[in-house]
Enzyme design. Structure first.
Site, PDB file in Angstrom:
ATOM      1  N   LYS A  62      21.942  -8.223 -16.404  1.00 17.89           N
ATOM      2  CA  LYS A  62      21.109  -9.051 -15.491  1.00 17.89           C
ATOM      3  C   LYS A  62      20.333 -10.745 -15.896  1.00 17.89           C
ATOM      4  CE  LYS A  62      16.759  -7.436 -14.045  1.00 17.89           C
ATOM      5  NZ  LYS A  62      14.933  -6.330 -14.286  1.00 17.89           N
ATOM      6  N   SER A 131      13.807  -4.131 -10.503  1.00 21.16           N
ATOM      7  CA  SER A 131      14.554  -5.727 -10.149  1.00 21.16           C
ATOM      8  C   SER A 131      16.001  -5.494 -10.287  1.00 21.16           C
ATOM      9  CB  SER A 131      13.206  -6.308 -11.150  1.00 21.16           C
ATOM     10  OG  SER A 131      13.266  -5.738 -12.713  1.00 21.16           O
ATOM     11  N   SER A 155      12.137  -0.522 -13.439  1.00 22.53           N
ATOM     12  CA  SER A 155      13.248  -1.684 -12.579  1.00 22.53           C
ATOM     13  C   SER A 155      14.793  -1.143 -13.200  1.00 22.53           C
ATOM     14  CB  SER A 155      12.864  -3.423 -12.887  1.00 22.53           C
ATOM     15  OG  SER A 155      12.091  -3.686 -12.596  1.00 22.53           O
TER      16      SER A 155
HETATM   17  N1  LIG Z   1      10.667  -4.708 -13.759  1.00 24.82           N
HETATM   18  C1  LIG Z   1       9.844  -3.741 -13.237  1.00 24.82           C
HETATM   19  O1  LIG Z   1      10.359  -2.450 -13.779  1.00 24.82           O
HETATM   20  C2  LIG Z   1       8.892  -3.782 -12.033  1.00 24.82           C
HETATM   21  C3  LIG Z   1       9.730  -2.790 -11.529  1.00 24.82           C
HETATM   22  O2  LIG Z   1       9.380  -1.931 -11.432  1.00 24.82           O
HETATM   23  O3  LIG Z   1      10.689  -3.259  -9.506  1.00 24.82           O
END
Ligand SMILES: NC(=O)CC(=O)O
Length: 411
Positions: A62, A131, A155
């Site tokens: 990532k 994300s 995310s």
């Molecule tokens: N960074 C993250 O976890 C934010 C989300 O849940 O999209």
């Protein structure tokens, strides 16, 4: 999808070379990347070690995680062309284990809530989530056998659910976040994406240097608490069907499943996650706010502006509630081997203007407990369920997840 364990088995049997294994990923990328857009960039000639437990495993990282040989741009034009001097600690570990760092994967800017250009590999008209959008999409599209992501809210688990691959958000700080762009130092957690649960177990055991994670087995009749998280709002019918299918599968596999309501102050902690996340985010991104506010995307920029109104006293109260809640949750796990709950509110929403809602994920991130997404077979867009275990019991989370995964596959 490309299974990490299958690739390693073939390499150890001498029927596949590490170079041949990486070529499988390059061929899949050539075929799928134009439609999916999961990769921020691809290494031209990365090292492909001949030895190591991850030799031949092409990995996506990532793009908030530092790589010395590839740019790290945080998903933001503010960091266009930024080249860290050093690898993040987890990237150094990957290379020491023989992995091939083949690509950087797309991220929401600063791993927050704004969308990326990546599309759901099952339907380009739907979001892959965020994300860790590119990591989930690349694994689910069969381009990579392993990808790294991070979770501050939802995310890792949410995009894995939307894209139909397995993923783990491990126990807080099981993997070092040194060299990972910080949003919230109390929440940010590195996670892994793979084709199946056994692939996650293998990779996490080696990355964490804890072989017991891969060897853990669920008890013969694991006690599973079914958690609906009603305080987070109702789930969509597809998610409800997936949870019911997983519950039935668990019982077929010998588990004892009972519904449990999370006791106070867990619902209150769920509501206070945002206070901790955004109060810390405003401090962690102070330079970006001061020097590049106009280049921050709308949603995260608005959240960080609003966080100016959070007082230190409110932040401290939220942390005290989280601390009390972790103790209550630890006691709850005295009655259960694992909890089973929603990974997301439903299948991936249509459109690329958002990344979905982390409402079923954020409590577990705040609690710092291991969470595993298990895809649930079905028609239409993927929907997963989430297996949660006590802090530090990542092997048990994976073992119960694998039990459910296998029972679902047997039908
Ligand atoms: N960074 C993250 O976890 C934010 C989300 O849940 O999209």
């Amino acid at each position: 999808m490309l299974s990490l364990v299958d690739i390693r088995t073939r390499i150890e049997a001498g029927t596949l070379t590490p170079e041949g294994a990486v070529r499988l990923s390059r061929d899949a990328i050539a075929a799928r990347e134009p439609a999916v857009g999961a990769l921020a960039y691809i290494a031209e000639a990365p090292a492909i070690p001949a030895e190591g437990p991850l030799a031949g495993i092409a990995v996506g990282v990532k793009d908030i995680i530092d790589t010395a040989d590839l740019a790290t741009q945080m998903g933001s034009p503010i960091y266009a062309g930024w080249r860290p001097k050093a690898d993040a600690a987890v990237v150094s570990r990957l290379r020491a284990l023989g992995a091939c760092v083949l690509a950087k994967t797309t991220t929401s800017p600063f791993a927050s809530i704004d969308p990326t250009e990546t599309r759901n590999p099952h339907d380009p008209g739907h979001t892959p989530g965020g994300s860790s959008a590119g990591s989930a999409a690349a694994v689910a599209a069969g381009m990579l056998p392993l990808a790294l992501g991070t979770q501050t809210g939802g995310s890792v688990i949410r995009p894995a659910s939307f894209c139909g691959c397995a993923a783990i958000k491990p126990s807080f700080r099981l993997l070092p976040t040194v060299g990972v762009k910080t949003f919230s130092w109390a929440l940010d957690t590195l996670g892994l994406f793979g084709a199946g649960v056994r692939d996650l177990s293998y990779a996490l055991a080696h990355l964490a240097g804890r072989p017991e994670i891969d060897g853990a087995a669920a008890s013969a009749n694991p006690r599973i608490g079914l958690v609906l998280q009603d305080f987070a709002g109702a789930a969509e019918p597809e998610a409800q069907r997936a949870l019911e299918a997983a519950r039935s599968a668990a019982e077929r596999a010998g588990a004892r499943v009972s519904t449990v309501a999370l006791p106070d102050p867990l619902p209150e902690a769920w509501a206070l996650h945002r206070v901790i996340q955004d109060y810390e985010g405003r401090q962690a991104l102070a330079w970006e706010i001061a020097a590049h506010r106009a280049e921050l995307p709308a949603t995260v920029g608005g959240h960080l502006d609003a966080a100016a109104a959070i007082t230190a006293a409110e932040y401290d109260a939220a942390r005290r509630c989280a601390h009390r809640s972790r103790r209550v949750l630890k006691d709850l796990f005295g009655d259960f081997d694992a909890l089973l709950t929603y990974s997301a509110a439903g299948p991936a929403p249509a459109g690329l203007g958002g990344t979905g809602d982390p409402r079923y994920n954020r409590l577990w991130t705040l609690m710092g407990v291991p969470c595993v997404n298990v895809p649930v077979p079905g028609d239409g867009l993927p929907v997963g369920v989430q297996v949660v275990a006590r802090f530090g019991d990542d092997g048990r989370a994976l073992a119960v997840a694998r039990l459910i995964e296998g029972a679902l596959a047997r039908g």
